[in-house]
Design a protein around this motif. Structure first.
Motif, PDB file in Angstrom:
ATOM      1  N   ALA A 197       0.986  -1.106   0.090  1.00  0.00           N
ATOM      2  CA  ALA A 197       0.118  -0.081  -0.010  1.00  0.00           C
ATOM      3  C   ALA A 197       0.696   1.279   0.043  1.00  0.00           C
ATOM      4  O   ALA A 197       2.009   1.317   0.389  1.00  0.00           O
ATOM      5  CB  ALA A 197      -0.743   0.057   1.246  1.00  0.00           C
ATOM      6  N   SER A 205       0.434  -1.663  -5.174  1.00  0.00           N
ATOM      7  CA  SER A 205      -0.832  -2.185  -5.935  1.00  0.00           C
ATOM      8  C   SER A 205      -2.068  -1.616  -5.087  1.00  0.00           C
ATOM      9  O   SER A 205      -3.269  -1.792  -5.814  1.00  0.00           O
ATOM     10  CB  SER A 205      -0.996  -3.593  -5.841  1.00  0.00           C
ATOM     11  OG  SER A 205      -0.724  -4.175  -4.563  1.00  0.00           O
ATOM     12  N   ARG A 206      -1.913  -0.990  -4.106  1.00  0.00           N
ATOM     13  CA  ARG A 206      -3.183  -0.218  -3.538  1.00  0.00           C
ATOM     14  C   ARG A 206      -2.575   1.064  -2.963  1.00  0.00           C
ATOM     15  O   ARG A 206      -1.753   1.570  -2.260  1.00  0.00           O
ATOM     16  CB  ARG A 206      -3.649  -1.073  -1.982  1.00  0.00           C
ATOM     17  CG  ARG A 206      -3.988  -2.428  -2.375  1.00  0.00           C
ATOM     18  CD  ARG A 206      -4.782  -2.805  -1.047  1.00  0.00           C
ATOM     19  NE  ARG A 206      -3.455  -3.256  -0.217  1.00  0.00           N
ATOM     20  CZ  ARG A 206      -3.664  -3.280   1.307  1.00  0.00           C
ATOM     21  NH1 ARG A 206      -4.820  -2.924   1.490  1.00  0.00           N
ATOM     22  NH2 ARG A 206      -2.494  -3.366   1.860  1.00  0.00           N
ATOM     23  N   ALA A 242      -8.071  -6.007  -5.097  1.00  0.00           N
ATOM     24  CA  ALA A 242      -8.101  -5.256  -3.997  1.00  0.00           C
ATOM     25  C   ALA A 242      -7.186  -6.173  -2.694  1.00  0.00           C
ATOM     26  O   ALA A 242      -6.926  -5.590  -1.808  1.00  0.00           O
ATOM     27  CB  ALA A 242      -9.238  -4.779  -3.531  1.00  0.00           C
ATOM     28  N   LEU A 274      -7.919   3.852  -3.426  1.00  0.00           N
ATOM     29  CA  LEU A 274      -8.859   3.600  -2.281  1.00  0.00           C
ATOM     30  C   LEU A 274      -8.909   4.752  -1.319  1.00  0.00           C
ATOM     31  O   LEU A 274      -8.118   5.487  -1.066  1.00  0.00           O
ATOM     32  CB  LEU A 274      -8.376   2.427  -1.374  1.00  0.00           C
ATOM     33  CG  LEU A 274      -8.433   1.067  -2.096  1.00  0.00           C
ATOM     34  CD1 LEU A 274      -7.753   0.344  -0.914  1.00  0.00           C
ATOM     35  CD2 LEU A 274      -9.484   0.561  -2.642  1.00  0.00           C
ATOM     36  N   THR A 300      -4.543  -6.850   5.096  1.00  0.00           N
ATOM     37  CA  THR A 300      -3.525  -7.876   4.248  1.00  0.00           C
ATOM     38  C   THR A 300      -2.817  -8.953   4.860  1.00  0.00           C
ATOM     39  O   THR A 300      -2.380  -8.836   6.041  1.00  0.00           O
ATOM     40  CB  THR A 300      -2.840  -7.073   3.070  1.00  0.00           C
ATOM     41  OG1 THR A 300      -2.361  -8.077   2.300  1.00  0.00           O
ATOM     42  CG2 THR A 300      -1.504  -6.297   3.716  1.00  0.00           C
TER      43      THR A 300
END
Length: 459
Positions: A231, A263-264, A353, A365, A380
């Motif tokens: 993140a 990726s986030r 996600a 997000l 996660t």
């Protein structure tokens, strides 16, 4: 079955075709390494240090050749490939000094005369299983410390990076049995994990769990690095332009094929709208392109299967209500290319996600405040690297204390590793001892306590 490696930028270009060695061949390589280990250790610290130094010199002398091979075999953009070669040289040189590091300590006995010593000694044969995304650096940061402390090494590289591994071992020029590459796949990996005296693995979570189960059942030391769902937290006070540039690099760099890639993206409060606009623009100006071009940041993904998984996931997210802010399509060129992609409104339970896809794709997000952002970042199983973007040092440090990741980077991309510092993830991203730096020297050795008393009895 013949093992083949193709150029992801030109799928018609066969880089390597070789026969896998099989389980029996892997077992034979381990036995040869075990036979060579005693002599490698007995040669002494100076000999091992000199050998690792010569390996560094050979890799450096072949830098142009290796750069071209990395670009061709795994599609890494040439600027990154050149950087990986330089990093590989630096790692060999860093661990060339390790043979001279203290291997123990002297302690006072509880009573009477004598000496108490602790010594660290190599296990024997280090079995290494490495991925394709850093085809020179990861094998080196595993092999060099293992060799420095007196182990011999059997390396099983990912099939897609076999040519790089074979050439690296050839250039290292170590004595027979000291560094052996076994081409192959699951059979060879299983055989290596079942025979080596200490195991280091980097790869997928599913395979990593199996490696850990096998080695722990044998009572063999193991470290396993298994990727991350990383993140990036962007606070309202951040320099949005700088943050967008860092995030674009961490999403699109090497087509997102790094375990530390972002990726986030979690935008806090009022940061959401300006960040969405700036990041979409940054990704749109970072197209998927020929990795041989010096200007390329995002090259191809590794193979057709990876491209299909990514495009299917994007289409699935769209069908579930997500909006594509940038990319989302295959690039209009030969090869396995996907344009860097940013999506918003991706459902929380959608795989994009919640799972690592290893490609140039990220979801955006919203978070109402820092507390919610940290909760999202920590939600996660794969906490490897997290970045925090803020002008407020107090806020950034407070966030760093509450984040679960193994690495936390402030005002920097989540991607990037300093080879002289410990490296690993939290939760299911990693298992066992840390890699890299001085810490890994302990992983490749066992501690022994030695008691020395005067001969002839007490005086």
């Amino acid at each position: 079955m013949t093992l083949t490696s193709y150029n992801p930028a030109d799928p018609a270009d066969l880089v390597l075709s070789v026969e896998p060695v099989g389980a029996a061949g892997t077992g034979a390589a381990v036995e040869a390494a075990r036979a060579a280990q005693r002599g490698w250790l007995a040669a002494g610290a100076a000999a091992r240090a000199a050998a690792l130094g010569r390996a560094a010199d050979a890799v450096e002398a072949a830098a142009d050749e290796l750069t071209a091979l990395v670009v061709r075999e795994v599609g890494k953009p040439v600027a990154e490939a050149r950087g990986e070669v330089a990093r590989t040289v630096a790692i060999w040189r860093y661990y060339a000094q390790a043979p001279f590091a203290p291997s123990g300590a002297v302690h006072e006995p509880a009573a009477g005369e004598g000496l108490l010593l602790t010594r660290r000694r190599p296990y024997g044969v280090a079995g290494l299983i490495t991925p394709w995304n850093f085809p020179l650096a990861i094998p080196t940061w595993k092999a060099a410390p293992a060799l420095a402390v007196g182990n011999t090494v059997v390396l099983k590289p990912a099939p897609e990076a076999t040519a790089c591994a074979l050439r690296l071992a050839e250039l290292a020029g170590l004595p027979a049995g000291v560094l052996t590459v076994v081409p192959g796949g699951a059979d060879e990996g299983n055989a290596l994990v079942s025979a080596a005296d200490v195991v280091s693995f980097t790869g997928s979570t599913a395979v990593g769990r199996a490696v850990v189960a096998t080695t722990t059942a044998r009572g063999v030391p193991v470290q396993a690095e298994m990727g991350g769902l990383n993140a990036a937290l962007v606070l309202p006070d951040a320099d949005i332009a700088q943050a967008a540039a860092h995030l674009a690099a961490a999403i699109a760099g090497y087509a997102g094929q790094k375990c530390t890639a972002t990726s986030r993206v979690i935008a806090v409060g009022d940061a959401y709208e300006p960040l969405a606009e700036a990041l979409a623009k940054a990704l749109a100006t970072t197209p998927a392109a020929d990795p041989a071009s010096p200007q390329t940041v995002c090259g191809p993904v590794i193979n057709e299967g990876a491209l299909e998984r990514l495009t299917q996931a994007i289409e699935s997210a769209r069908a579930a209500g997500a909006t594509v802010l940038a990319g989302g399509q295959r690039a209009a060129r030969e090869g396995w290319y996907l344009e860097p992609t940013l999506l918003e409104k991706v459902p929380a339970d959608h795989p994009l996600a919640s799972e690592e896809f290893f490609g140039p794709v990220a979801v955006l997000l919203p978070a109402a405040d820092l507390d919610e952002a940290i909760a999202l970042a920590n939600d996660t199983r794969h906490s490897l690297s997290t970045s925090v973007h803020s002008r407020d040092l107090d806020t950034a440090l407070a966030a760093a204390d509450r984040l679960d990741a193994g690495m936390i980077r402030v005002n920097a991309p989540s991607s990037g590793v300093d080879f002289h510092l410990p490296f690993s993830g939290a939760k299911q991203a990693g298992y066992g001892a840390r890699e890299q730096g001085q810490a890994v020297l302990d992983f490749y050795t066992a501690s022994r306590t030695v008691t020395l008393l005067p001969a002839g009895g007490a005086r």
